[in-house]
Design an enzyme around this catalytic site. Structure first.
Site, short mmCIF file in Angstrom:
data_model
loop_
_atom_site.label_atom_id
_atom_site.label_comp_id
_atom_site.label_asym_id
_atom_site.label_seq_id
_atom_site.Cartn_x
_atom_site.Cartn_y
_atom_site.Cartn_z
N GLY A 95 0.83 -1.19 0.00
CA GLY A 95 0.00 0.00 0.00
C GLY A 95 0.87 1.24 0.00
N ALA A 113 15.24 1.96 17.69
CA ALA A 113 14.87 0.56 17.45
C ALA A 113 15.98 -0.41 17.82
CB ALA A 113 14.47 0.38 15.99
N LYS A 135 -13.83 1.49 14.64
CA LYS A 135 -12.82 1.87 15.63
C LYS A 135 -13.30 1.58 17.05
CE LYS A 135 -11.15 5.46 12.50
NZ LYS A 135 -11.17 6.92 12.19
#
Length: 440
Positions: free
Chosen positions: A11, A34, A207
């Protein structure tokens, strides 16, 4: 530093392109947080030739997102295609079945298949992360799943759709009708060409279903949510709310009751003093009532490329750090069956707008019908109809006139039964307009 964590990104719309740009431009910052570099090793989208304002360089292109999810060069699959089924569902299932972490912003997919996907993730020792699926850049998933783990939640509610909030804000500020504000939202890109999903409340419902599972430890059941959109809200309603000390917002509300969980989406009158009343334009606000913290409210951008990409990036960093949590806060097999509270037993105050024929005895009859159903009226206000964008003609003395009723707390059953009787009596010229009042 450890070897790079390789992403398969499916996407490349607004959010996907923003995420790609974020990973490229903030590579050092993200790697330092990270503990390893984060790189995009493969992408998939519908149109290879579209100009997205990003340089894919030598990143591998996959026409089939399922092939991307299965490719051995991909450590984490990031699904930003959208849709409750089709390629999005197939590719997420493929990645989880292969034991790969999945990060998604797809609320429709989770509302429809969340229970199965959570079990699939846990059966394959994989992560399913979805901070971006609810309220964009607001970290409400992490808040419910982690920060409030020691609290019993009694209620979660909020403004979960920026399109509706923008429309209602413009209607109030500029005294404009719904259709005009919707057209402007479409022009600005806040609303789709077909706005049904947003303005009829379905986006908010998806949601809310996710928040309900996290807050109350139940399986997702979006089909049980009472849903009502904002199309019928008029400037007359907004003006009356203002005079009475309220603002109108589209709220999603999930609440624990003695008989089950109440889930509802509808236009709501909220006190002007509340945090959600002061949340305007495309912003979202989510409030949680916890046993230890009381009420907390998070406000921020609920959509948009950068805000949503921020949430996706946060999930990716958590994966890189090795954080592995149950998808909905507890093992999927331990989620309780959803037990629906009867919406007709909902209790609260109501705003009722009636278009009353000006004849002797009409008001007395209306008040009597309310009293018969045990409903106490806080106020009755007759307002002479005046020209507006929705009703521009000059009224005459014989025209039916708007009457506003404000009730004390009553049940949905009682108020609807009273309104049915009032309609049968023939004293009103149009269907009653009902808006619930939420005392926050």
């Amino acid at each position: 530093m450890s070897k790079p964590l390789r992403l398969g990104l499916a996407g490349l719309g607004t959010v996907g392109s923003s995420l790609f740009r974020l990973i490229d431009e903030e590579a050092d910052l993200i790697a330092s947080r990270a503990g390893c570099p984060i790189v995009v090793s493969g992408v998939s989208a519908r149109n290879r030739l579209r100009n997205r304002g990003i340089d894919l360089g030598d990143v591998a292109w996959f026409d089939d997102p399922v092939a991307l999810a299965n490719d051995p060069s991909v450590d984490v699959f990031v699904e930003l295609m959208g849709g409750e089924g089709g390629a999005a569902e197939a590719s997420v299932r493929a990645a989880l079945s292969a034991g790969k972490p999945v990060v998604t912003a797809n609320k429709a997919l989770l509302a429809k298949h969340g229970n199965e996907l959570a079990e699939l993730a846990e059966d394959n020792d994989a992560v399913l992360a979805f901070e971006a699926a609810v309220a964009g850049g607001i970290p409400i998933i992490k808040t419910l799943r982690e920060s409030l783990a020691g609290n019993t939640i009694s209620r979660v509610y909020g403004i979960l759709n920026g399109t509706c909030n923008y429309i209602l804000t413009r209607m109030e500020r500029e005294n404009l009708p719904f259709e005009t504000c919707l057209a402007e939202a479409q022009r600005l890109g806040y609303a789709e060409a077909d706005p049904t999903f947003d303005v009829e409340g379905f986006d908010t419902a998806h949601k809310l279903a996710i928040l309900t599972s996290l807050a109350f430890g139940t399986k997702i059941d979006a089909s049980s949510i009472y849903v009502e959109g904002i199309r019928e809200i008029t400037t007359a309603d907004i003006e009356a709310a203002d005079e009475l000390g309220y603002r109108i917002k589209l709220l999603g509300v999930a609440r624990r009751t003695e008989t089950g969980i109440e889930q509802r989406v509808h236009p709501t009158m909220v006190p002007k003093s509340s945090a959600v009343a002061r949340t305007d334009d495309v912003l979202n606000a989510v409030a949680v009532d916890g046993s230890l913290v009381g009420e907390i409210v998070l406000v921020g951008p609920g959509a948009g490329g950068n805000a949503t990409a921020s949430a996706v990036a946060g999930d990716i960093v958590d994966v890189a750090r090795g954080l592995k949590l149950a998808t909905f806060g507890r093992p999927a097999k331990m989620l309780a069956p959803y037990v629906q509270s009867d919406m007709h037993a909902h209790e609260g105050g109501y705003y009722v707008r009636l278009t009353v024929v000006d004849r002797p005895g009409a008001f007395a009859s209306i008040a009597a019908r309310m009293a018969e159903k045990g409903i106490s009226l806080e106020s009755i206000v007759q307002r002479r109809r005046k020209p507006s964008a929705e009703a521009p003609a000059t009224p005459t003395p014989d025209d039916p006139q708007p009457v506003i009723l404000m009730t004390y707390a009553t049940t949905e059953d009682q108020i609807r039964a009273a309104l049915d009787e009032i309609e049968k009596d023939g004293h009103i010229a149009a269907a009653p307009r009902l808006i619930r009042i939420e005392e926050l």
